[in-house]
Scaffold this active site. Structure first.
Site, PDB file in Angstrom:
ATOM      1  N   ILE A  31       0.821  -1.216   0.000  1.00 42.78           N
ATOM      2  CA  ILE A  31       0.000   0.000   0.000  1.00 42.78           C
ATOM      3  C   ILE A  31       0.859   1.271   0.000  1.00 42.78           C
ATOM      4  O   ILE A  31       0.381   2.341  -0.385  1.00 42.78           O
ATOM      5  CB  ILE A  31      -0.956  -0.032   1.220  1.00 42.78           C
ATOM      6  CG1 ILE A  31      -2.178   0.818   0.983  1.00 42.78           C
ATOM      7  CG2 ILE A  31      -0.248   0.344   2.501  1.00 42.78           C
ATOM      8  CD1 ILE A  31      -3.299   0.578   1.984  1.00 42.78           C
ATOM      9  N   HIS A 100       5.819 -11.980   6.015  1.00 43.04           N
ATOM     10  CA  HIS A 100       5.652 -11.615   4.615  1.00 43.04           C
ATOM     11  C   HIS A 100       7.022 -11.295   4.042  1.00 43.04           C
ATOM     12  O   HIS A 100       7.903 -10.810   4.754  1.00 43.04           O
ATOM     13  CB  HIS A 100       4.727 -10.401   4.472  1.00 43.04           C
ATOM     14  CG  HIS A 100       5.104  -9.258   5.343  1.00 43.04           C
ATOM     15  ND1 HIS A 100       4.796  -9.222   6.689  1.00 43.04           N
ATOM     16  CD2 HIS A 100       5.812  -8.139   5.093  1.00 43.04           C
ATOM     17  CE1 HIS A 100       5.276  -8.114   7.213  1.00 43.04           C
ATOM     18  NE2 HIS A 100       5.907  -7.432   6.266  1.00 43.04           N
TER      19      HIS A 100
HETATM   20  P1  AMP Z   1       6.973  -4.704   7.466  1.00 43.32           P
HETATM   21  O1  AMP Z   1       7.397  -3.345   7.914  1.00 43.32           O
HETATM   22  O2  AMP Z   1       8.094  -5.543   6.931  1.00 43.32           O
HETATM   23  O3  AMP Z   1       6.176  -5.417   8.532  1.00 43.32           O
HETATM   24  O4  AMP Z   1       6.044  -4.470   6.204  1.00 43.32           O
HETATM   25  C1  AMP Z   1       4.680  -4.240   6.295  1.00 43.32           C
HETATM   26  C2  AMP Z   1       4.274  -3.713   4.971  1.00 43.32           C
HETATM   27  O5  AMP Z   1       2.873  -3.868   4.836  1.00 43.32           O
HETATM   28  C3  AMP Z   1       4.571  -2.215   4.783  1.00 43.32           C
HETATM   29  O6  AMP Z   1       5.428  -2.042   3.654  1.00 43.32           O
HETATM   30  C4  AMP Z   1       3.200  -1.596   4.565  1.00 43.32           C
HETATM   31  O7  AMP Z   1       3.205  -0.545   3.639  1.00 43.32           O
HETATM   32  C5  AMP Z   1       2.393  -2.792   4.084  1.00 43.32           C
HETATM   33  N1  AMP Z   1       0.955  -2.732   4.327  1.00 43.32           N
HETATM   34  C6  AMP Z   1       0.333  -2.425   5.491  1.00 43.32           C
HETATM   35  N2  AMP Z   1      -1.004  -2.493   5.341  1.00 43.32           N
HETATM   36  C7  AMP Z   1      -1.225  -2.865   4.050  1.00 43.32           C
HETATM   37  C8  AMP Z   1      -2.395  -3.110   3.276  1.00 43.32           C
HETATM   38  N3  AMP Z   1      -3.632  -2.993   3.801  1.00 43.32           N
HETATM   39  N4  AMP Z   1      -2.248  -3.463   1.982  1.00 43.32           N
HETATM   40  C9  AMP Z   1      -1.021  -3.584   1.445  1.00 43.32           C
HETATM   41  N5  AMP Z   1       0.133  -3.370   2.125  1.00 43.32           N
HETATM   42  C10 AMP Z   1       0.030  -3.013   3.407  1.00 43.32           C
END
Ligand code: AMP
Length: 114
Positions: A31, A100
């Protein structure tokens, strides 16, 4: 334990731009993209952090990486290259506690990674 935001995406409770899905993996666009291509590859079964993944899930971790490889090839960024990253806990910068793998590419990547 409440659903993670990624479980809500998996269950179609909140929208996402899904680019790949298999029996055990889903992938959707981040996102807040940090690169022209920024896709998250997420196992449907939740583990909060990489620390929580047992040896018995080695195949799942391999599938996650190979799904990213296949996607990079399918959109034509594989030869130029890309980066895959999994953040773990506070020092790793993890913000969503459902493991992820980030796939980043589409342009030369400089320095750090968010
Ligand atoms: P991390 O910091 O490695 O836990 O990465 C989490 C990632 O999830 C970040 O890059 C966010 O931008 C992404 N993220 C959070 N909420 C969403 C969402 N609803 N859809 C897509 N990506 C998301």
């Amino acid at each position: 334990m409440s659903d993670s935001i990624f479980e809500k995406i998996i269950n179609r409770q909140i929208p996402a731009d899904i680019v790949f899905e298999s029996e055990d993996i889903i992938a959707f666009r981040d996102i807040a993209p940090q690169a022209p291509v920024h896709v998250l590859f997420v196992p449907k079964h939740r583990f909060d952090t990489l620390n929580d993944v047992p040896d018995s899930e080695a195949l799942m971790l391999g599938r996650l990486m190979l799904a990213a490889q296949a996607y990079a090839k399918s959109i034509g960024i594989a030869d130029d290259g890309y980066r895959v990253v999994m953040n773990c806990n506070r020092h790793g910068g993890q913000t969503v506690f459902h493991i992820h793998m980030h796939l980043l590419g589409g342009a030369p990547l400089t320095g750090g990674f968010a």
